[in-house]
Design a protein around this motif. Structure first.
Motif, PDB file in Angstrom:
ATOM      1  N   ILE A 163       0.846  -1.193   0.000  1.00  0.00           N
ATOM      2  CA  ILE A 163       0.000   0.000   0.000  1.00  0.00           C
ATOM      3  C   ILE A 163       0.884   1.247   0.000  1.00  0.00           C
ATOM      4  O   ILE A 163       0.841   2.047  -0.926  1.00  0.00           O
ATOM      5  CB  ILE A 163      -0.969   0.005   1.204  1.00  0.00           C
ATOM      6  N   VAL A 164       1.736   1.388   1.012  1.00  0.00           N
ATOM      7  CA  VAL A 164       2.575   2.587   1.113  1.00  0.00           C
ATOM      8  C   VAL A 164       3.559   2.680  -0.052  1.00  0.00           C
ATOM      9  O   VAL A 164       3.603   3.688  -0.767  1.00  0.00           O
ATOM     10  CB  VAL A 164       3.330   2.609   2.459  1.00  0.00           C
ATOM     11  N   ALA A 165       4.356   1.628  -0.256  1.00  0.00           N
ATOM     12  CA  ALA A 165       5.371   1.669  -1.321  1.00  0.00           C
ATOM     13  C   ALA A 165       4.761   1.893  -2.713  1.00  0.00           C
ATOM     14  O   ALA A 165       5.292   2.704  -3.489  1.00  0.00           O
ATOM     15  CB  ALA A 165       6.219   0.402  -1.283  1.00  0.00           C
ATOM     16  N   PRO A 166       3.655   1.214  -3.071  1.00  0.00           N
ATOM     17  CA  PRO A 166       3.074   1.474  -4.391  1.00  0.00           C
ATOM     18  C   PRO A 166       2.559   2.903  -4.594  1.00  0.00           C
ATOM     19  O   PRO A 166       2.610   3.417  -5.718  1.00  0.00           O
ATOM     20  CB  PRO A 166       1.920   0.457  -4.472  1.00  0.00           C
ATOM     21  N   TYR A 167       2.082   3.542  -3.535  1.00  0.00           N
ATOM     22  CA  TYR A 167       1.676   4.946  -3.685  1.00  0.00           C
ATOM     23  C   TYR A 167       2.863   5.782  -4.153  1.00  0.00           C
ATOM     24  O   TYR A 167       2.739   6.630  -5.046  1.00  0.00           O
ATOM     25  CB  TYR A 167       1.147   5.502  -2.357  1.00  0.00           C
ATOM     26  N   ILE A 168       4.016   5.550  -3.527  1.00  0.00           N
ATOM     27  CA  ILE A 168       5.210   6.311  -3.904  1.00  0.00           C
ATOM     28  C   ILE A 168       5.666   5.931  -5.301  1.00  0.00           C
ATOM     29  O   ILE A 168       6.020   6.796  -6.118  1.00  0.00           O
ATOM     30  CB  ILE A 168       6.322   6.085  -2.867  1.00  0.00           C
ATOM     31  N   LEU A 169       5.639   4.640  -5.604  1.00  0.00           N
ATOM     32  CA  LEU A 169       6.059   4.174  -6.929  1.00  0.00           C
ATOM     33  C   LEU A 169       5.170   4.741  -8.035  1.00  0.00           C
ATOM     34  O   LEU A 169       5.651   5.173  -9.082  1.00  0.00           O
ATOM     35  CB  LEU A 169       6.040   2.644  -6.973  1.00  0.00           C
ATOM     36  N   HIS A 170       3.859   4.750  -7.794  1.00  0.00           N
ATOM     37  CA  HIS A 170       2.906   5.148  -8.838  1.00  0.00           C
ATOM     38  C   HIS A 170       2.767   6.664  -8.981  1.00  0.00           C
ATOM     39  O   HIS A 170       2.526   7.166 -10.087  1.00  0.00           O
ATOM     40  CB  HIS A 170       1.536   4.543  -8.562  1.00  0.00           C
ATOM     41  N   TYR A 171       2.896   7.399  -7.886  1.00  0.00           N
ATOM     42  CA  TYR A 171       2.584   8.821  -7.921  1.00  0.00           C
ATOM     43  C   TYR A 171       3.746   9.722  -7.512  1.00  0.00           C
ATOM     44  O   TYR A 171       3.652  10.946  -7.661  1.00  0.00           O
ATOM     45  CB  TYR A 171       1.380   9.115  -7.010  1.00  0.00           C
ATOM     46  N   GLY A 172       4.819   9.137  -6.997  1.00  0.00           N
ATOM     47  CA  GLY A 172       5.926   9.942  -6.507  1.00  0.00           C
ATOM     48  C   GLY A 172       6.821  10.472  -7.614  1.00  0.00           C
ATOM     49  O   GLY A 172       6.881   9.925  -8.721  1.00  0.00           O
ATOM     50  N   SER A 173       7.541  11.522  -7.292  1.00  0.00           N
ATOM     51  CA  SER A 173       8.550  12.056  -8.200  1.00  0.00           C
ATOM     52  C   SER A 173       9.762  11.123  -8.186  1.00  0.00           C
ATOM     53  O   SER A 173       9.899  10.265  -7.305  1.00  0.00           O
ATOM     54  CB  SER A 173       8.972  13.456  -7.758  1.00  0.00           C
ATOM     55  N   GLU A 174      10.644  11.289  -9.129  1.00  0.00           N
ATOM     56  CA  GLU A 174      11.856  10.469  -9.159  1.00  0.00           C
ATOM     57  C   GLU A 174      12.678  10.675  -7.886  1.00  0.00           C
ATOM     58  O   GLU A 174      13.241   9.713  -7.333  1.00  0.00           O
ATOM     59  CB  GLU A 174      12.696  10.804 -10.396  1.00  0.00           C
ATOM     60  N   ALA A 175      12.726  11.900  -7.408  1.00  0.00           N
ATOM     61  CA  ALA A 175      13.474  12.175  -6.174  1.00  0.00           C
ATOM     62  C   ALA A 175      12.832  11.472  -4.981  1.00  0.00           C
ATOM     63  O   ALA A 175      13.536  10.924  -4.114  1.00  0.00           O
ATOM     64  CB  ALA A 175      13.538  13.684  -5.935  1.00  0.00           C
ATOM     65  N   GLN A 176      11.506  11.480  -4.901  1.00  0.00           N
ATOM     66  CA  GLN A 176      10.811  10.788  -3.803  1.00  0.00           C
ATOM     67  C   GLN A 176      11.051   9.289  -3.868  1.00  0.00           C
ATOM     68  O   GLN A 176      11.305   8.644  -2.842  1.00  0.00           O
ATOM     69  CB  GLN A 176       9.309  11.095  -3.873  1.00  0.00           C
ATOM     70  N   LYS A 177      10.982   8.727  -5.051  1.00  0.00           N
ATOM     71  CA  LYS A 177      11.228   7.286  -5.202  1.00  0.00           C
ATOM     72  C   LYS A 177      12.646   6.930  -4.769  1.00  0.00           C
ATOM     73  O   LYS A 177      12.855   5.944  -4.035  1.00  0.00           O
ATOM     74  CB  LYS A 177      11.001   6.863  -6.653  1.00  0.00           C
ATOM     75  N   ALA A 178      13.610   7.706  -5.222  1.00  0.00           N
ATOM     76  CA  ALA A 178      15.008   7.421  -4.892  1.00  0.00           C
ATOM     77  C   ALA A 178      15.287   7.600  -3.406  1.00  0.00           C
ATOM     78  O   ALA A 178      16.104   6.878  -2.823  1.00  0.00           O
ATOM     79  CB  ALA A 178      15.931   8.332  -5.709  1.00  0.00           C
ATOM     80  N   GLU A 179      14.591   8.519  -2.780  1.00  0.00           N
ATOM     81  CA  GLU A 179      14.795   8.788  -1.357  1.00  0.00           C
ATOM     82  C   GLU A 179      14.194   7.710  -0.471  1.00  0.00           C
ATOM     83  O   GLU A 179      14.826   7.252   0.485  1.00  0.00           O
ATOM     84  CB  GLU A 179      14.184  10.149  -1.006  1.00  0.00           C
ATOM     85  N   TYR A 180      12.976   7.279  -0.788  1.00  0.00           N
ATOM     86  CA  TYR A 180      12.237   6.451   0.159  1.00  0.00           C
ATOM     87  C   TYR A 180      12.124   4.970  -0.192  1.00  0.00           C
ATOM     88  O   TYR A 180      12.134   4.116   0.690  1.00  0.00           O
ATOM     89  CB  TYR A 180      10.831   7.024   0.351  1.00  0.00           C
ATOM     90  N   LEU A 181      12.003   4.630  -1.457  1.00  0.00           N
ATOM     91  CA  LEU A 181      11.739   3.230  -1.797  1.00  0.00           C
ATOM     92  C   LEU A 181      12.857   2.282  -1.348  1.00  0.00           C
ATOM     93  O   LEU A 181      12.562   1.224  -0.777  1.00  0.00           O
ATOM     94  CB  LEU A 181      11.457   3.088  -3.300  1.00  0.00           C
ATOM     95  N   PRO A 182      14.136   2.608  -1.564  1.00  0.00           N
ATOM     96  CA  PRO A 182      15.172   1.681  -1.082  1.00  0.00           C
ATOM     97  C   PRO A 182      15.113   1.449   0.425  1.00  0.00           C
ATOM     98  O   PRO A 182      15.397   0.340   0.902  1.00  0.00           O
ATOM     99  CB  PRO A 182      16.478   2.377  -1.490  1.00  0.00           C
ATOM    100  N   LYS A 183      14.754   2.476   1.173  1.00  0.00           N
ATOM    101  CA  LYS A 183      14.677   2.349   2.633  1.00  0.00           C
ATOM    102  C   LYS A 183      13.471   1.508   3.054  1.00  0.00           C
ATOM    103  O   LYS A 183      13.520   0.809   4.073  1.00  0.00           O
ATOM    104  CB  LYS A 183      14.617   3.734   3.273  1.00  0.00           C
ATOM    105  N   LEU A 184      12.387   1.569   2.292  1.00  0.00           N
ATOM    106  CA  LEU A 184      11.234   0.717   2.579  1.00  0.00           C
ATOM    107  C   LEU A 184      11.541  -0.732   2.224  1.00  0.00           C
ATOM    108  O   LEU A 184      11.140  -1.661   2.943  1.00  0.00           O
ATOM    109  CB  LEU A 184      10.014   1.210   1.789  1.00  0.00           C
ATOM    110  N   VAL A 185      12.260  -0.946   1.138  1.00  0.00           N
ATOM    111  CA  VAL A 185      12.632  -2.294   0.715  1.00  0.00           C
ATOM    112  C   VAL A 185      13.533  -2.963   1.747  1.00  0.00           C
ATOM    113  O   VAL A 185      13.372  -4.145   2.067  1.00  0.00           O
ATOM    114  CB  VAL A 185      13.329  -2.259  -0.665  1.00  0.00           C
ATOM    115  N   SER A 186      14.463  -2.217   2.295  1.00  0.00           N
ATOM    116  CA  SER A 186      15.432  -2.779   3.242  1.00  0.00           C
ATOM    117  C   SER A 186      14.891  -2.916   4.653  1.00  0.00           C
ATOM    118  O   SER A 186      15.462  -3.647   5.467  1.00  0.00           O
ATOM    119  CB  SER A 186      16.681  -1.899   3.276  1.00  0.00           C
ATOM    120  N   GLY A 187      13.801  -2.229   4.956  1.00  0.00           N
ATOM    121  CA  GLY A 187      13.289  -2.217   6.325  1.00  0.00           C
ATOM    122  C   GLY A 187      13.921  -1.138   7.178  1.00  0.00           C
ATOM    123  O   GLY A 187      13.623  -1.034   8.373  1.00  0.00           O
ATOM    124  N   GLU A 188      14.760  -0.317   6.564  1.00  0.00           N
ATOM    125  CA  GLU A 188      15.355   0.799   7.309  1.00  0.00           C
ATOM    126  C   GLU A 188      14.266   1.772   7.753  1.00  0.00           C
ATOM    127  O   GLU A 188      14.326   2.346   8.841  1.00  0.00           O
ATOM    128  CB  GLU A 188      16.385   1.528   6.436  1.00  0.00           C
TER     129      GLU A 188
END
Length: 379
Positions: free
Chosen positions: A94-119
């Motif tokens: 739910i959270v990660a797909p919102y960022i993936l689908h609607y986020g800017s490239e900067a938002q994706k680069a900032e947050y998605l790796p940290k969500l993937v890792s559990g950081e």
């Protein structure tokens, strides 16, 4: 029995890995997590290392780039094991797909790796003390002031609320515009003015941190608006809700299957009047009825999963699925508690926990009454 055809050998191997991980790293500690009111961060980090978080996120952002079947496996295995404290589904799907689908490239680069890792642990804040299924009624505001927004308001019943590092907040950027004035904001819990309230004491899902959140003059940088412009939030929410309701249904059917099996095992061993409880016609008939219902639910759910993979799962169908499978889940749990007798009411038995955990399924992701209204409007 009807075989499931959606899951190939690779997916079944992934399922085995998830199941073993949960048996070793989660099940032995879940009782303590229920007392703590939340699972450990260490579990999240270990899951991230093994690729169990956000499997559908593209490799460019640290994910596996897998299809949603991999997420379905994780959801099903958590539910089947009765590990209701683990909030990976909301975080990953739910959270990660919102960022993936609607986020800017900067938002994706900032947050998605940290969500993937559990950081970072993600949450989404929709519900307020005075607004649940009626999202247009939210009172939280985000007022633009130069290069930032000033966020004020409160939320409640927020899954992952205590542990969350990143929260997607539903707020009014223009209260005069109704649904068209709703926007989604990416808000970090470390920012000044963001306060986590008490961890709510629920009837079930005792190990799941579900919280109140408060925002008092939180400065949200303007580039943390999700989407290209203000006012897109309501449409974004509506587009993602079918996937959320599919997730609820996947959990409902897996939990029902597990409860049925626990009950069958119990009535085979438990004796009454000198013979196994399974020997009584009422027991056999009840289990037969439930088996038929659960099998129908599984077929319905798998077909909707197929539609989702093809980007064809529409809002009314997802609503039907969520309403029907969660109503069934509560029916299954109630019947299975009854077949356990007094022991079914004891917290040490998995069926008691599953019974308590199931009730909220008919409430969140849109109440089942709202689901019926959605379906009725499609006639």
């Amino acid at each position: 029995m009807i075989p499931r055809t959606l899951f190939d050998a690779d997916l079944e191997g992934f399922r085995d890995a998830v199941r073993k991980f949960l048996e070793q790293e989660a099940a032995p500690y879940h009782d303590q997590w229920e007392k703590d009111g939340q699972v450990s961060r260490e579990l999240w980090r270990k899951a991230g290392e093994l690729g169990f978080l956000c499997p559908t996120i593209p490799e460019a952002y640290g994910g596996a780039g897998a299809d949603f079947r991999y997420s379905a496996v994780v959801i099903e295995e958590i539910s089947r094991a009765g590990l209701s404290g683990i909030g990976w589904g909301l975080h990953s799907d739910i959270v990660a797909p919102y960022i993936l689908h609607y986020g800017s490239e900067a938002q994706k680069a900032e947050y998605l790796p940290k969500l993937v890792s559990g950081e970072m642990i993600g949450a989404i804040a929709m519900t307020e003390p005075g607004a649940g299924s009626d999202l247009q009624g939210v009172k939280t505001t985000a007022v633009r002031q130069g290069d930032h927004y000033l966020l004020n308001g409160s939320k409640t019943f927020i899954t992952n609320g205590q542990l969350a590092d990143l929260v997607i907040v539903v707020a009014k950027t223009d209260p005069r515009e109704g649904a068209k004035g709703i926007s989604l904001m990416l808000v970090e819990s470390a920012w000044d003015g963001f306060e986590k309230g008490k961890n709510l004491n629920k009837v079930g899902m005792k190990a799941q941190d579900t919280s109140e959140l408060f925002f008092q003059d939180v400065n949200v940088p303007a580039d943390r608006l999700l989407g290209e412009r203000e006012g897109q939030g309501f449409v974004q929410l509506m587009q993602e809700l079918p996937a959320e309701r599919l997730q609820v249904a996947l959990a409902a059917v897996a939990a029902s299957e597990a409860a049925w099996q626990w009950t069958l095992d119990y009535v085979r061993e438990r004796k009454a009047f000198g013979k196994p409880v399974l020997a009584f016609q009422n027991t056999r008939f009840k289990l037969a009825e439930l088996k038929a219902d659960i099998t129908a639910a599984r077929v319905f759910c798998d077909r909707c999963l197929e539609l989702h993979l093809e980007n064809k799962l529409d809002v009314p169908t997802a609503a039907m699925l969520k309403q029907w499978t969660t109503d069934l889940q509560c029916k299954v749990m109630d019947e299975c508690v009854q077949l356990h007798g007094g022991y079914g009411y004891m917290w040490e038995y998995p069926i008691a926990r599953a019974w308590a955990d199931s009730r909220v399924q008919r409430i969140y992701a849109g109440t089942n009454e709202i689901m019926k209204e959605i379906v009725a409007r499609s006639f």
